[in-house]
Scaffold this motif. Structure first.
Motif, PDB file in Angstrom:
ATOM      1  N   UNK A 193      57.316  36.319  51.514  1.00 11.00           N
ATOM      2  CA  UNK A 193      58.481  37.200  51.534  1.00 11.00           C
ATOM      3  C   UNK A 193      57.995  38.633  51.740  1.00 11.00           C
ATOM      4  N   UNK A 194      58.919  39.563  51.851  1.00 12.93           N
ATOM      5  CA  UNK A 194      58.540  40.955  52.091  1.00 12.93           C
ATOM      6  C   UNK A 194      57.711  41.517  50.944  1.00 12.93           C
ATOM      7  N   UNK A 195      57.944  41.048  49.719  1.00 15.84           N
ATOM      8  CA  UNK A 195      57.268  41.588  48.543  1.00 15.84           C
ATOM      9  C   UNK A 195      56.131  40.696  48.036  1.00 15.84           C
ATOM     10  N   UNK A 196      56.202  39.427  48.298  1.00 17.28           N
ATOM     11  CA  UNK A 196      55.215  38.469  47.794  1.00 17.28           C
ATOM     12  C   UNK A 196      54.789  37.547  48.926  1.00 17.28           C
ATOM     13  N   UNK A 197      53.499  37.359  49.068  1.00 16.34           N
ATOM     14  CA  UNK A 197      53.012  36.475  50.136  1.00 16.34           C
ATOM     15  C   UNK A 197      51.826  35.666  49.626  1.00 16.34           C
ATOM     16  N   UNK A 198      51.646  34.462  50.168  1.00 15.70           N
ATOM     17  CA  UNK A 198      50.495  33.635  49.766  1.00 15.70           C
ATOM     18  C   UNK A 198      49.215  34.123  50.427  1.00 15.70           C
ATOM     19  N   UNK A 199      48.098  33.839  49.779  1.00 17.23           N
ATOM     20  CA  UNK A 199      46.794  34.216  50.306  1.00 17.23           C
ATOM     21  C   UNK A 199      45.876  33.002  50.293  1.00 17.23           C
ATOM     22  N   UNK A 200      44.990  32.942  51.277  1.00 20.97           N
ATOM     23  CA  UNK A 200      43.974  31.892  51.331  1.00 20.97           C
ATOM     24  C   UNK A 200      42.610  32.540  51.092  1.00 20.97           C
ATOM     25  N   UNK A 201      42.043  32.396  49.884  1.00 22.60           N
ATOM     26  CA  UNK A 201      40.704  32.941  49.629  1.00 22.60           C
ATOM     27  C   UNK A 201      39.638  32.029  50.236  1.00 22.60           C
ATOM     28  N   UNK A 202      38.657  32.617  50.901  1.00 26.51           N
ATOM     29  CA  UNK A 202      37.575  31.861  51.546  1.00 26.51           C
ATOM     30  C   UNK A 202      36.245  32.505  51.181  1.00 26.51           C
ATOM     31  N   UNK A 203      35.303  31.697  50.709  1.00 28.20           N
ATOM     32  CA  UNK A 203      33.957  32.162  50.401  1.00 28.20           C
ATOM     33  C   UNK A 203      33.004  31.669  51.477  1.00 28.20           C
ATOM     34  N   UNK A 204      32.237  32.585  52.058  1.00 23.77           N
ATOM     35  CA  UNK A 204      31.239  32.241  53.074  1.00 23.77           C
ATOM     36  C   UNK A 204      29.854  32.444  52.487  1.00 23.77           C
ATOM     37  N   UNK A 205      28.959  31.462  52.683  1.00 29.07           N
ATOM     38  CA  UNK A 205      27.584  31.593  52.236  1.00 29.07           C
ATOM     39  C   UNK A 205      26.683  30.688  53.060  1.00 29.07           C
ATOM     40  N   UNK A 206      25.372  30.890  52.930  1.00 34.45           N
ATOM     41  CA  UNK A 206      24.393  30.058  53.609  1.00 34.45           C
ATOM     42  C   UNK A 206      23.301  29.699  52.614  1.00 34.45           C
ATOM     43  N   UNK A 207      22.577  28.626  52.873  1.00 34.43           N
ATOM     44  CA  UNK A 207      21.597  28.112  51.918  1.00 34.43           C
ATOM     45  C   UNK A 207      20.217  28.725  52.091  1.00 34.43           C
ATOM     46  N   UNK A 208      20.011  29.560  53.103  1.00 35.27           N
ATOM     47  CA  UNK A 208      18.687  30.145  53.346  1.00 35.27           C
ATOM     48  C   UNK A 208      18.776  31.664  53.286  1.00 35.27           C
ATOM     49  N   UNK A 209      17.641  32.332  53.034  1.00 37.92           N
ATOM     50  CA  UNK A 209      17.641  33.801  53.012  1.00 37.92           C
ATOM     51  C   UNK A 209      17.939  34.424  54.371  1.00 37.92           C
ATOM     52  N   UNK A 210      17.765  33.649  55.438  1.00 38.61           N
ATOM     53  CA  UNK A 210      18.008  34.177  56.776  1.00 38.61           C
ATOM     54  C   UNK A 210      19.476  34.541  56.930  1.00 38.61           C
ATOM     55  N   UNK A 211      19.748  35.772  57.365  1.00 36.67           N
ATOM     56  CA  UNK A 211      21.121  36.257  57.451  1.00 36.67           C
ATOM     57  C   UNK A 211      21.854  35.638  58.640  1.00 36.67           C
ATOM     58  N   UNK A 212      23.125  35.396  58.457  1.00 34.94           N
ATOM     59  CA  UNK A 212      24.019  34.965  59.523  1.00 34.94           C
ATOM     60  C   UNK A 212      25.040  36.077  59.746  1.00 34.94           C
ATOM     61  N   UNK A 213      25.276  36.440  60.986  1.00 40.50           N
ATOM     62  CA  UNK A 213      26.272  37.449  61.316  1.00 40.50           C
ATOM     63  C   UNK A 213      27.564  36.744  61.708  1.00 40.50           C
ATOM     64  N   UNK A 214      28.595  36.924  60.903  1.00 44.90           N
ATOM     65  CA  UNK A 214      29.900  36.329  61.188  1.00 44.90           C
ATOM     66  C   UNK A 214      30.635  37.284  62.111  1.00 44.90           C
ATOM     67  N   UNK A 215      30.859  36.856  63.340  1.00 41.97           N
ATOM     68  CA  UNK A 215      31.346  37.761  64.383  1.00 41.97           C
ATOM     69  C   UNK A 215      32.861  37.805  64.514  1.00 41.97           C
ATOM     70  N   UNK A 216      33.560  36.813  63.983  1.00 43.65           N
ATOM     71  CA  UNK A 216      35.012  36.828  64.126  1.00 43.65           C
ATOM     72  C   UNK A 216      35.661  35.652  63.444  1.00 43.65           C
ATOM     73  N   UNK A 217      36.980  35.633  63.479  1.00 42.25           N
ATOM     74  CA  UNK A 217      37.758  34.557  62.865  1.00 42.25           C
ATOM     75  C   UNK A 217      38.986  34.290  63.724  1.00 42.25           C
ATOM     76  N   UNK A 218      39.389  33.035  63.769  1.00 42.22           N
ATOM     77  CA  UNK A 218      40.571  32.639  64.527  1.00 42.22           C
ATOM     78  C   UNK A 218      41.431  31.728  63.666  1.00 42.22           C
ATOM     79  N   UNK A 219      42.720  32.011  63.630  1.00 40.36           N
ATOM     80  CA  UNK A 219      43.669  31.162  62.913  1.00 40.36           C
ATOM     81  C   UNK A 219      44.470  30.368  63.939  1.00 40.36           C
ATOM     82  N   UNK A 220      44.489  29.050  63.787  1.00 35.69           N
ATOM     83  CA  UNK A 220      45.180  28.165  64.723  1.00 35.69           C
ATOM     84  C   UNK A 220      46.351  27.483  64.026  1.00 35.69           C
ATOM     85  N   UNK A 221      47.523  27.505  64.656  1.00 37.79           N
ATOM     86  CA  UNK A 221      48.679  26.770  64.153  1.00 37.79           C
ATOM     87  C   UNK A 221      48.548  25.320  64.586  1.00 37.79           C
ATOM     88  N   UNK A 222      48.486  24.406  63.622  1.00 41.21           N
ATOM     89  CA  UNK A 222      48.306  22.990  63.926  1.00 41.21           C
ATOM     90  C   UNK A 222      49.624  22.292  64.213  1.00 41.21           C
TER      91      UNK A 222
END
Length: 234
Positions: free
Chosen positions: A78-107
């Protein structure tokens, strides 16, 4: 006898070369596996938010399910209240990953339900986040950093991609679903690069998608207290 020694010597030479070739190829294969870029792990517990929810049940049924109602239902922006999707990103190695973008697809999309109830939620506390606003009515779906305004009127623009993620430096994102036209399900895909190799990681709720909907206009709407009493306030 001499011919036999020559034959054995030739066989040993060929065998040694073959073993060396196999070993070299195997070592290159092992090296390739060891040098493959680490994958990006994405986790979400699902949609959250202090916003109304649709439930496919009349008030009498909701009264019986009051203890579980906070964990059920379809979120409604709604205009005052909206749902949120929390997402945690991580990797298992010390080597850094650069996250370059995100895409949301309507299924999928479908008309709003004509039966059921809408229940208002009770609000809780907040959390630190990388907030993005998602507009499912745009084509393609719009994903932009959230803009926050302080009490002094200052405008704070959220950070946009890219972000760096490593085992000791995970990132927490929050995607605010502000606009949706119908009853929709969506997925999120992150694009990333590690050691020069591109990759992608998709979140789609085990293939079911994350479900949200617009506010149905002709359904009864109750507060949490009314659901607990089992009848609307007079």
């Amino acid at each position: 006898m001499r011919d036999r020694k020559l034959w054995i010597g030739a066989f040993v030479t060929v065998l040694t070369g073959f073993v060396a070739l196999v070993f070299q190829g195997g070592w290159e294969w092992v090296q390739g596996k060891l040098s493959d870029p680490p994958g990006l792990t994405a986790y979400s517990s699902g949609l959250i938010g202090c916003n109304p929810r649709y439930l496919d049940a009349p008030l009498a049924e909701l009264h019986k399910q009051i203890k579980t109602i906070d964990h059920r239902g379809v979120h409604i922006p709604t205009a005052d209240d909206w749902p949120s999707l929390p997402v945690t990103l991580q990797t298992s190695t010390p080597q850094a990953i650069v996250v370059t973008g995100v895409k949301v697809s309507v299924l999928s999309t479908r008309p709003l339900p004509e039966h059921g109830s809408v229940v208002d939620a009770e609000c809780g506390g907040g959390m630190d986040e990388r907030p993005f606003d998602v507009d499912l009515t745009a084509d393609p779906v719009s994903v932009k950093p959230s803009v926050e305004r302080t009490g002094q009127g200052k405008v704070i623009q959220g950070h946009d991609f890219p972000f760096k993620v490593a085992s000791g430096d995970p990132e927490q994102f929050t995607f605010n679903i502000r606009n949706v036209a119908q009853d929709a399900r969506f997925a999120i895909t992150f694009s990333w690069v590690s050691d020069g190799e591109p990759g992608s990681t998709r979140l789609d709720n085990d293939g079911h998608g994350y479900r949200v909907m617009n506010l149905p206009k002709n359904l009864p709407r109750y507060s949490k207290g009314e659901v607990g009493r089992g009848k609307p306030a007079s």
